[in-house]
Design an enzyme around this catalytic site. Structure first.
Site, PDB file in Angstrom:
ATOM      1  N   ASP A   1      48.681  44.766  37.500  1.00 41.66           N
ATOM      2  CA  ASP A   1      49.600  44.355  36.421  1.00 41.66           C
ATOM      3  C   ASP A   1      48.977  43.430  35.393  1.00 41.66           C
ATOM      4  O   ASP A   1      49.626  43.091  34.400  1.00 41.66           O
ATOM      5  CB  ASP A   1      50.814  43.647  37.052  1.00 41.66           C
ATOM      6  CG  ASP A   1      51.622  44.609  37.900  1.00 41.66           C
ATOM      7  OD1 ASP A   1      51.911  44.276  39.061  1.00 41.66           O
ATOM      8  OD2 ASP A   1      51.906  45.719  37.415  1.00 41.66           O
TER       9      ASP A   1
ATOM     10  N   HIS B   1      47.474  39.356  45.497  1.00 39.81           N
ATOM     11  CA  HIS B   1      48.009  40.593  46.091  1.00 39.81           C
ATOM     12  C   HIS B   1      48.107  40.398  47.589  1.00 39.81           C
ATOM     13  O   HIS B   1      47.253  39.746  48.201  1.00 39.81           O
ATOM     14  CB  HIS B   1      47.089  41.785  45.790  1.00 39.81           C
ATOM     15  CG  HIS B   1      47.765  43.101  45.960  1.00 39.81           C
ATOM     16  ND1 HIS B   1      47.872  43.719  47.183  1.00 39.81           N
ATOM     17  CD2 HIS B   1      48.393  43.905  45.072  1.00 39.81           C
ATOM     18  CE1 HIS B   1      48.525  44.857  47.029  1.00 39.81           C
ATOM     19  NE2 HIS B   1      48.864  45.002  45.757  1.00 39.81           N
TER      20      HIS B   1
END
Ligand code: SDX
Length: 428
Positions: free
Chosen positions: A363, A306
């Site tokens: 996700d 991320h």
């Protein structure tokens, strides 16, 4: 509230720029006058060190794995709140009273229908069209049907457009699924919750009543909460940039949907489950971890890493817990969950992922849940877009109502040819 100066020495000159402190998080150096005073730009492709705006909606501490919506931790909201309540919070800044929540939910419920002529848009798509292609098209087309809420200078029209977008996304997304499987569209049922209504429009059929399973409704609602907003991510920045030109809100959200579709962003939930299914059994994990580490291999662990989180994404924590709840409620299991758990365990013991601070993100587990509920992988990003619409709309409203808002127009570092004369083709 600038509380100290930043000094920049360049070209033998020293320049002072004010710094501004937020309520929490890094101070910013206000460089709005940099070009005017130094004749230089900053250079920050990907905006890794750039604050593009001031916002009071969402705060992320990537090092600590903290996510706050209007100050409330995502874990508390996921456990104790509802998507409608979080939507109200993001839009209005405070948790609603019961009456305020009831009124807001009623308003949203009574905007869930879409103009019946919009059904024809679906007919223009191939049955195997990706739902995100349909979402981009149909949401953008809303501006052709709801002219009475496209005047962005009118706060009342902005509010109606915001409510319409939040309310109609479940209908548009459910119909995209129905169209792909060749089943008739179901109209919204106002007696159901926002999320229950969506589940019924997606999985119900005219031939029989659809029974909303409370545990699935709760899990789906929680998944919507986890996807609601996330600071200035790529799609939110797209919505803000589109909105800064004065484009109508429906067009701006359609732009956000297009950006979210990318596998590096919202498309990662679909890619993550496809990856887990391709890996199959835990014995094949080491091969894929080696591929992810190989600079010459474009393969990456989807659902991992991320830009901001250099710790565990707090949304992934809730998501992993929710997998077990949905499996128990539906009395199902999926070996891919064990593969996901093992992959996480092995990656987090590998120096490559540890040193680069790569952790599971929102996700990584979401697809396991969505698949267990019955969604095809192609619908996963459409569900992300459905939920993120409230964040996009809240961010858009925050920007539009800022009296100092200007059109976003970045500059560049030009490295192309300098001026030269045209050469007629006969002389080339
Ligand atoms: C979302 O911004 C948001 O808030 C987004 C989001 C939201 O709610 O809006 O949180 C939703 O988009 C989550 C992210 C979903 N994407 C994925 O899961 C795709 C896989 N992850 C990546 O491609 C990547 O981690 C990004 C795109 C998410 C972040 O990329 P960055 O911040 O630009 O980091 P990077 O690509 O520069 O990576 C840093 C290093 C690189 O190695 P080096 O060049 O330094 O040697 O880490 C490596 C990368 O190769 N790396 C990975 C990796 N992610 C980064 N290596 C293997 N697998 C990965 N998943």
């Amino acid at each position: 509230m600038a509380d100290k100066q930043a000094e920049l020495e360049v070209g033998g000159e020293t320049y002072d720029f004010p710094t501004i402190q937020g309520s929490v998080g890094p101070d910013v150096i206000d460089i709005r006058k940099l070009y005017g005073t130094t004749g230089r730009f900053t250079y920050d492709p990907g905006y890794k060190s750039t604050a593009s705006c001031e916002s009071a909606l969402t705060y992320i501490d990537g090092d600590e794995g903290v996510l706050l919506h209007r100050g409330y931790p995502i874990g508390q909201l996921a456990e104790q709140s509802s998507f409608m309540e979080v939507s109200y919070l993001l839009l209005n800044g405070e948790l609603p009273s019961k009456d305020e929540l009831d009124e807001f939910s009623h308003t949203i419920t009574y905007h869930t229908m879409i103009h019946d002529q919009m059904r024809q848009f679906y007919q223009g798509f191939r049955r195997d069209a990706h739902p995100m292609a349909i979402m981009c098209g149909v949401v953008g087309a809303l501006s052709a049907f709801y002219h009475d809420s496209t005047d962005i200078s009118d706060p009342e029209q902005r509010k109606i457009a915001s409510h319409r977008l939040i309310a109609k996304m479940p209908t548009i997304a459910a119909w995209a699924y129905k169209y792909s499987v060749g089943q008739p569209f179901l109209y919204p049922n106002n007696s159901l919750s926002y999320t229950g209504n969506f589940l019924r429009m997606t999985f119900g059929v005219p031939a029989e009543d659809y029974e909303v399973v409370p545990a699935v409704e709760k899990a789906m609602d929680r998944i919507f909460i986890l996807h609601a907003d996330h600071e200035q991510n790529a799609s939110t920045s797209t919505v803000r940039l589109a909105g800064s030109s004065g484009a109508n809100p429906f067009a701006c959200i359609s732009a956000g949907i297009a950006c979210l579709w990318g596998p590096a962003h919202g498309g990662a939930n679909e890619a993550a489950l496809n990856m887990l299914r391709e890996i199959g059994t835990p014995d094949r994990i080491p091969h894929y971890i080696e591929r992810a580490k190989d600079k010459n291999d474009p393969f990456r662990l989807m659902g991992f890493g991320h830009r901001v989180y250099k710790n565990y994404d707090p949304r992934a924590t809730v998501m992993q817990k929710t997998v077990r709840e949905v499996f128990d409620a539906l009395n199902v299991s999926d070996p891919v969950f064990e593969t996901a758990l093992r992959l996480e365990e092995m990656a987090l013991q590998d120096d490559y992922f540890v040193e680069k601070k790569l952790f599971p993100n929102v996700d990584f587990y979401s697809g396991v849940i969505l698949s267990a509920i019955g969604f095809p992988t192609t619908m996963f990003t459409a569900l992300f877009a459905l939920a993120r619409t409230v964040g996009w709309v809240a961010q858009w409203n925050e920007m539009i109502s800022d009296p100092d808002q200007v059109i976003g127009r970045p500059r560049q570092l030009y490295t192309g040819p300098t001026a030269r004369d045209y050469v007629p083709i006969g002389q080339r």
